[in-house]
Design an enzyme around this catalytic site. Structure first.
Site, short mmCIF file in Angstrom:
data_model
loop_
_atom_site.label_atom_id
_atom_site.label_comp_id
_atom_site.label_asym_id
_atom_site.label_seq_id
_atom_site.Cartn_x
_atom_site.Cartn_y
_atom_site.Cartn_z
CB CYS A 186 -0.96 -0.01 1.19
SG CYS A 186 -0.14 -0.25 2.74
CD GLN A 197 1.76 -4.65 7.36
OE1 GLN A 197 1.79 -3.46 7.64
NE2 GLN A 197 0.69 -5.24 6.89
N GLY A 223 -18.30 0.13 23.06
CA GLY A 223 -18.46 0.68 21.72
C GLY A 223 -18.14 -0.42 20.72
#
Lengths: 273, 433
Positions: free
Chosen positions: B59, B125, B198
């Site tokens: 990305c 990563q 939440g």
């Protein structure tokens, strides 16, 4: 042999300080080289210190427990030994500075000021006493270690609560590990102190037939034992956790230190030269 | 020899790419190649332009590393090829690309692998992505000796950077900083229970981070129970309505609250009661809701650690700064690895191989003479010495001349093939015993 003993006597404190410095460099400055070397430094310091004890015992014809100053050196050694043992079993490897800084001071005082008396008092010629001394050294070293871990717990606890995420915060192990080390050290110290008292009570009448059980040293030791027994019971039955355990370990050691210092001055025995 | 001098000597390598420094995320997305696409074009790239080639696409970057089939290679067709493949002519141009050649390309790849060229400095990563790209190229048969060694050197550089520096230490994203806080309190997160208040994006990210640390026991509390159930299903957790929070609080060790509410979902009395029920065992509460979800006074309760967005920001910012300060150490490692790679690259030349071959023959000759010298007089030994030397020279004359003459004008990588064969044939890497 006296020459070698003298050289070691001055070299060993330097080695302890160098070891504490390596641990400190890693902890405060993130120095990777010190991180790699620190355990070797500690190993060499302990080994040479042990050799020093053997040579000195052979030369002076007595084990180094005949005076408080000699004992300080042995406590410095056992404290460092207890630390390396803890480091190996817990894998918490970066708190050494706080322990070894204390060891360094104790060893230095002992090296500089412990007198070189020859020969051994007849009172010390007892296997029971050897057991008593080993247990006492182990016990008080464990209490000291527990207080150090307790102090580190409080430091980290306060840093977390005050949002101070500095180098000390980053390099300390987590709170649970510190609490576990504090508790386990206290437990080892308590068991050892129990042996000290039991063996002491068996040996004392043999060595000093006219001893009074009201002696400051005897009462002081029993007081310390009671203090830790109450602390351990509080954890077990009142569910004391975290901060309370840490504070108790510090408080216990401060009282132990003061009590020992005071009873050493007042006590009629425990001076064997 | 300086690094610059070394860099100039590796003629055979080219790296073309764009990354987060040269193109926006929209543009990077347009030039992103999926695994199937990479598989399809590697063979084509091999036919059209390269002897060896690897395509890395993430990305944050798309980079092509290869040994061109013909030198000198023009980068323009390669860039156009990548743009055309993604039909991105309208938005991506030559200006978004960088081109690195020879040693600069090696240097860049080492920087990428060690994480110092990443958007989040030191993230690990990227090394997995570099490894995947390399393995994909290996499967497709587009990796030869040079790229094989180059990528393994890059993996080694990355490993050294990770172990010899603190480039990878600490959480650098706010979401992960909460996990770092939990790790500073608890010893083994896999034995802890967590509650997420939440069920939005933040809760999902928190659940993912906690699950990565081995926390499998997660309670999700939300006003809309269906949303909580959906998230609970994904992370094998348990969903509860918002009203049950205080009831379940004593069962958990970590609370991360990120809900939008006008009143506190946990007040002082509720937390006090829960702490009594859990024998005052430490409790971490991370309140990242706006406005705040938890009564700030709970921070005064012993063994309760109430942290907020500020804490997370401080931690991640400090870690980012710390990683930046580690870059010079990583650069030093890269420089060392670059030297090592250069050393290997030079060994591909035929001249060192010829020298090694001659040294090997000489070692065998000397060893044999020493073994039998006690059977001969000093005079005889001198004769044997001269005769054996002459034999060795005659035996090695033809291969030496052939190796030198036949590799004139060839690229280093072709010389390397010949050198490798000779190395293997005569075990030139092993000492004679």
């Amino acid at each position: 042999m006296l020459f070698i003993i003298t050289v070691l006597q001055y070299l060993i404190p330097l080695l302890y300080f160098a070891t504490a410095w390596r641990y400190g460099r890693e902890f405060f400055n993130n120095d990777l080289r010190s991180g790699k070397l620190k355990s070797s430094y500690l190993g060499v310091s302990l080994l040479l210190h042990f050799v020093f004890f053997i040579l000195r015992t052979a030369e002076l014809q007595h084990i180094p427990v005949t005076s408080s100053l000699e004992l300080l050196g042995v406590i410095g050694f056992t404290l460092a030994g207890a630390y390396i043992f803890t480091e190996i079993i817990s894998h918490v490897k970066n708190t050494g500075f706080f322990v070894l800084a204390i060891s360094s001071v104790l060893v230095t005082i002992s090296s500089l000021f412990a007198p070189n008396h020859y020969g051994m008092n007849d009172v010390l010629q007892s296997e029971l006493l050897a057991f008593h001394i080993v247990s006492a050294l182990l016990g008080y070293s464990a209490f000291a270690l527990s207080a150090i871990y307790g102090l580190l717990y409080i430091i980290l606890y306060n840093k977390l609560r005050s949002k101070t995420f500095d180098n000390i915060y980053r390099n300390l192990p987590n709170l649970e590990s510190l609490e576990s080390l504090t508790f386990k050290s206290t437990l080892v110290g308590f068991v050892a102190l129990t042996f000290v008292i039991v063996v002491g009570f068996i040996w004392l009448p043999q060595a000093f037939p006219d001893i009074s059980y009201g002696d400051a040293k005897v009462l002081g030791t029993f007081f310390i034992w009671m203090l830790y027994a109450i602390g351990l019971a509080a954890k077990k039955f009142l569910g004391f956790q975290g901060k309370k355990i840490a504070l108790l370990s510090i408080f216990g050691f401060v009282i132990t230190f003061l009590s020992m210092a005071l009873s050493n001055v007042i006590s009629g025995f425990h001076k064997f030269y | 020899m300086t690094i610059d001098e070394l860099l100039l000597q590796m003629h055979d390598l080219i790296l073309i790419g764009l990354n987060h420094k040269t193109a926006s995320v929209e543009l990077r997305e347009k030039l992103y190649f999926r695994q199937e696409e990479i598989q399809a074009i590697l063979a084509e790239l091999g036919k059209l332009y390269f002897k060896e080639v690897v395509l890395l696409s993430t990305c944050n970057r798309t980079e092509l590393v290869g040994i061109p089939a013909n030198e000198p290679v023009n980068d323009e067709p390669l860039i156009n090829y990548l743009i055309e493949k993604k039909s991105a002519h309208d938005s991506i141009s030559r200006n978004h690309f960088y081109v690195q050649r020879s040693g600069n390309a090696v240097h860049h790849l080492f920087e990428v692998a060690s994480g110092i060229d990443s958007l989040l400095i030191g993230e690990d990563q990227i090394i997995g992505q570099v490894r995947d790209a390399y393995e994909l190229a290996v499967q497709n048969g587009t990796v030869g000796q040079l790229l094989h060694h180059l990528f393994h050197s890059a993996f080694h550089t990355s490993k050294r950077a990770k172990t010899e520096t603190k480039i990878n230490d600490g959480a650098v994203s706010v979401s992960y900083a909460a996990v770092e806080l939990a790790e500073k309190i608890f010893d083994d997160l896999s034995k802890k229970r967590a509650m997420l208040i939440g069920a939005g994006e933040t809760a999902e990210l928190s659940a993912k981070n906690l699950a990565e640390q081995g926390i499998n026991d997660i309670i999700i509390a939300n006003r809309t129970i269906e949303k909580a159930e959906k998230l609970a299903l994904e992370f094998k957790g348990k969903a509860i309505p918002l009203e049950m929070i205080s009831e379940k609080l004593h069962e958990v060790d970590i609370v991360i609250s990120s809900i939008s509410v006008s009143e506190y979902v946990l007040n002082l009395a509720q937390v006090k009661k829960s702490m009594a029920l859990r024998s005052s065992k430490p409790l971490l509460i991370v309140d990242i809701g706006v406005p705040r979800n938890i009564d700030p006074n709970v921070k005064n309760i012993d063994n309760v650690f109430l942290e907020d967005m500020d804490s997370l920001e401080i931690i991640s910012k400090q870690n980012r700064q710390r990683r930046l300060s580690e870059i010079p150490k990583v650069q030093k490692i890269i420089s060392e690895e670059l030297h090592a790679f250069q050393h290997w690259y030079q060994s591909l030349e035929v001249t060192p191989t010829i020298k090694l071959l001659r040294d090997k023959f000489e070692a065998v000759r000397t060893m044999e003479i020493e073994k039998y010298q006690h059977r001969f007089s000093g005079k005889e030994i001198e004769h044997i010495d001269a005769v054996t030397k002459a034999i060795i020279n005659k035996l090695l004359h033809t291969p030496t001349v052939n190796m030198k003459e036949h590799t004139n004008g060839l690229a280093n990588i072709d010389k390397a093939t010949l050198s490798t064969i000779v190395h293997h044939l005569f075990s030139l890497d092993k000492k004679e015993t």
